[in-house]
Design a protein around this motif. Structure first.
Motif, PDB file in Angstrom:
ATOM      1  N   VAL A   3       0.661  10.262  -3.451  1.00 48.87           N
ATOM      2  CA  VAL A   3      -0.569  10.374  -2.793  1.00 48.87           C
ATOM      3  C   VAL A   3      -0.304   9.588  -1.105  1.00 48.87           C
ATOM      4  O   VAL A   3       0.770   9.014  -1.144  1.00 48.87           O
ATOM      5  CB  VAL A   3      -1.865  10.222  -2.785  1.00 48.87           C
ATOM      6  CG1 VAL A   3      -2.015  10.358  -3.981  1.00 48.87           C
ATOM      7  CG2 VAL A   3      -1.984   7.935  -3.056  1.00 48.87           C
ATOM      8  N   THR A  12      -7.623   4.306  -5.070  1.00 46.73           N
ATOM      9  CA  THR A  12      -7.503   5.710  -4.372  1.00 46.73           C
ATOM     10  C   THR A  12      -8.499   6.510  -4.823  1.00 46.73           C
ATOM     11  O   THR A  12      -9.645   6.403  -5.513  1.00 46.73           O
ATOM     12  CB  THR A  12      -6.493   6.535  -5.516  1.00 46.73           C
ATOM     13  OG1 THR A  12      -6.740   6.748  -6.368  1.00 46.73           O
ATOM     14  CG2 THR A  12      -5.143   5.822  -5.152  1.00 46.73           C
ATOM     15  N   ALA A  27      -8.728   5.774   3.212  1.00 49.58           N
ATOM     16  CA  ALA A  27      -9.283   4.355   2.944  1.00 49.58           C
ATOM     17  C   ALA A  27      -9.132   3.175   3.020  1.00 49.58           C
ATOM     18  O   ALA A  27      -9.843   2.085   2.051  1.00 49.58           O
ATOM     19  CB  ALA A  27      -8.482   4.893   1.260  1.00 49.58           C
ATOM     20  N   ALA A  57      -2.129  10.729  -8.431  1.00 54.53           N
ATOM     21  CA  ALA A  57      -3.374   9.715  -8.293  1.00 54.53           C
ATOM     22  C   ALA A  57      -4.114  11.375  -8.170  1.00 54.53           C
ATOM     23  O   ALA A  57      -5.677  11.037  -8.161  1.00 54.53           O
ATOM     24  CB  ALA A  57      -4.165   9.149  -7.512  1.00 54.53           C
ATOM     25  N   ARG A  83       0.959  -1.256  -0.043  1.00 55.31           N
ATOM     26  CA  ARG A  83       0.220   0.002  -0.466  1.00 55.31           C
ATOM     27  C   ARG A  83       1.310   1.415  -0.556  1.00 55.31           C
ATOM     28  O   ARG A  83       0.327   2.402  -0.680  1.00 55.31           O
ATOM     29  CB  ARG A  83      -1.010   0.015   1.320  1.00 55.31           C
ATOM     30  CG  ARG A  83      -1.915   0.995   1.374  1.00 55.31           C
ATOM     31  CD  ARG A  83      -2.512   1.492   2.718  1.00 55.31           C
ATOM     32  NE  ARG A  83      -2.744   0.110   3.111  1.00 55.31           N
ATOM     33  CZ  ARG A  83      -4.004  -0.969   3.436  1.00 55.31           C
ATOM     34  NH1 ARG A  83      -5.515   0.288   2.378  1.00 55.31           N
ATOM     35  NH2 ARG A  83      -4.553  -1.259   3.768  1.00 55.31           N
ATOM     36  N   ALA A 102       0.840   3.383  -2.621  1.00 52.56           N
ATOM     37  CA  ALA A 102       1.003   5.721  -2.465  1.00 52.56           C
ATOM     38  C   ALA A 102       2.257   5.978  -3.086  1.00 52.56           C
ATOM     39  O   ALA A 102       2.466   7.515  -3.834  1.00 52.56           O
ATOM     40  CB  ALA A 102       0.754   5.487  -1.127  1.00 52.56           C
ATOM     41  N   ARG A 162      -5.101   7.222   1.489  1.00 52.75           N
ATOM     42  CA  ARG A 162      -6.178   7.179   0.385  1.00 52.75           C
ATOM     43  C   ARG A 162      -5.743   6.436  -1.062  1.00 52.75           C
ATOM     44  O   ARG A 162      -6.215   6.263  -1.495  1.00 52.75           O
ATOM     45  CB  ARG A 162      -5.372   8.430   0.040  1.00 52.75           C
ATOM     46  CG  ARG A 162      -5.865   9.950   0.023  1.00 52.75           C
ATOM     47  CD  ARG A 162      -5.342  11.150  -0.655  1.00 52.75           C
ATOM     48  NE  ARG A 162      -6.222  11.431  -1.238  1.00 52.75           N
ATOM     49  CZ  ARG A 162      -6.273  12.499  -2.258  1.00 52.75           C
ATOM     50  NH1 ARG A 162      -5.740  13.398  -2.769  1.00 52.75           N
ATOM     51  NH2 ARG A 162      -7.296  12.390  -3.300  1.00 52.75           N
ATOM     52  N   VAL A 163      -4.865   5.235   0.141  1.00 50.69           N
ATOM     53  CA  VAL A 163      -5.316   3.551  -0.656  1.00 50.69           C
ATOM     54  C   VAL A 163      -6.024   2.068  -0.679  1.00 50.69           C
ATOM     55  O   VAL A 163      -5.632   2.628   0.810  1.00 50.69           O
ATOM     56  CB  VAL A 163      -3.708   3.281  -1.170  1.00 50.69           C
ATOM     57  CG1 VAL A 163      -3.564   2.144  -2.014  1.00 50.69           C
ATOM     58  CG2 VAL A 163      -2.997   4.720  -1.942  1.00 50.69           C
TER      59      VAL A 163
END
Length: 360
Positions: free
Chosen positions: A74, A211, A247, A187, A65, A69, A78-79
């Motif tokens: 990001v 994302t 997320a 993203a 993850r 990212a 947010r993933v």
């Protein structure tokens, strides 16, 4: 021109030892690096011996993850992780209100658009890819587009689509499955991105990333199972009451073994530098297009590591018999080049094509 991957050739030789097969099919599935294959074999052996280390598997998921990212610019929060891009698309489709228009390109990849078409109450509308930005209207709720088209490697004008969507108050969902790993992307420029990581991110099938905006983009945590909890014993039974604020609440239950390989694959891509990997693939594709022209073939006129040759799809079988792995899509030959490929691979494919198919 010297390849940007010249300096790490020793590393690539370790990850991709020479074989009798010339693999030119990353657009279908990556060639798995040696380190990732070792991780898969080790995890499978542990599972067979009753020694599987689930704590290590969870660490690999979080490492994956975080690496994704970083590649997409990001924060890890947010993933969301999962097993397939279409499941993430379905999650977004489920969030849209009845009557919402979803705009997408004609001949878009099936997994990118079918969840919208089959969700009752939505209004899907397809237009030519080049017209996508101009076709966004005040009643468009979402624009769904692949950054790079699977069929022929065309690159979408994402900046124009993003800007037009913002002017009309529409959200954007970009499928980066054929782009992440070679095409520079942020993203954060879009509301949602989905990515099947088994292509240019060098992961096994079963690894996918979503994302979302910092506010979650209006998604509901439909997959709220163990992965959406806080990983304590108290959260394993009964209804989850306290979901993460980021997320992770949208995580799908992952397949452990693919993610153990993914952590190694993404680390390799970071070591090499995705920009260098992309430039290397583009340079080889340029060489291939020039060679095709010399043979009298007319490849699609787009600069991408994916090269489509109209009407030559039947040649894929003959190439496979010669040990050259490519793919056929909608009657066209599709050849794709990435970091493990060399100029010798290009020239071998051109030589095999010399007498294949009609000149155009």
């Amino acid at each position: 021109m010297t390849s940007p991957l010249t300096s790490p050739r020793t590393l690539l030789a370790e990850e991709y030892p020479a074989t009798a097969t010339t693999y030119l099919n990353t657009a279908s599935h990556c060639l798995l690096p040696a380190r990732s294959a070792r991780a898969l074999r080790h995890a499978a052996a542990q599972a067979a011996d009753g020694q599987f280390d689930s704590a290590a598997a969870f660490r690999d998921i979080e490492d994956s993850r975080a690496a994704f990212a970083r590649l997409m610019g990001v924060a890890p929060g947010r993933v969301a992780i999962g097993g397939g891009a279409s499941l993430h698309v379905a999650l977004i489709a489920a969030s849209l209100p009845d009557g919402a228009e979803v705009l997408f390109a004609e001949e878009e990849f099936v997994s990118t658009v079918s969840p919208f078409a089959h969700r009752p109450g939505l209004r899907p509308r397809a237009v030519p890819l080049a017209a996508l930005a101009d076709e966004i209207r005040e009643d468009t709720a979402l624009v769904a587009v692949s950054a790079v088209q699977s069929r022929d490697g065309r690159v979408a004008d994402l900046a124009a689509i993003r800007d037009a969507a913002r002017r009309h108050g529409a959200r954007t969902m970009v499928d980066t499955s054929q782009a992440a790993g070679w095409l520079p992307l942020r993203a954060a420029d879009f509301d949602f991105t989905v990515c099947a990581a088994y292509k240019w991110l060098l992961c096994p099938r079963g690894v996918a990333f979503l994302t979302v905006p910092e506010d979650g983009g209006g998604l509901a945590p439909l997959y709220a199972g163990m992965m959406a909890g806080r990983a304590t014993d108290a959260d394993l039974y009964g209804v989850l009451r306290d979901l993460p604020g980021d997320a992770r609440r949208f995580d799908q239950s992952p397949a452990f073994l693919p993610y153990q390989a993914a952590a190694r694959s993404l680390a390799l891509l970071e070591e090499l530098g995705p920009r260098a990997a992309g430039e290397h693939g583009l340079a080889l594709a340029d060489r291939f297009r020039a060679g095709l022209a010399g043979l009298g073939h007319r490849p699609a006129t787009v600069r991408s590591p994916i090269v489509a040759v109209p009407g030559l799809g039947a040649a894929a079988g003959a190439l496979a018999a010669a040990g050259i792995i490519v793919s056929a899509r909608a009657g066209d030959l599709r050849v794709s080049f990435y970091l493990h490929n060399t100029e010798a691979d290009v020239d071998r494919c051109l030589a095999a094509l010399r007498d294949a198919g009609p000149r155009r």
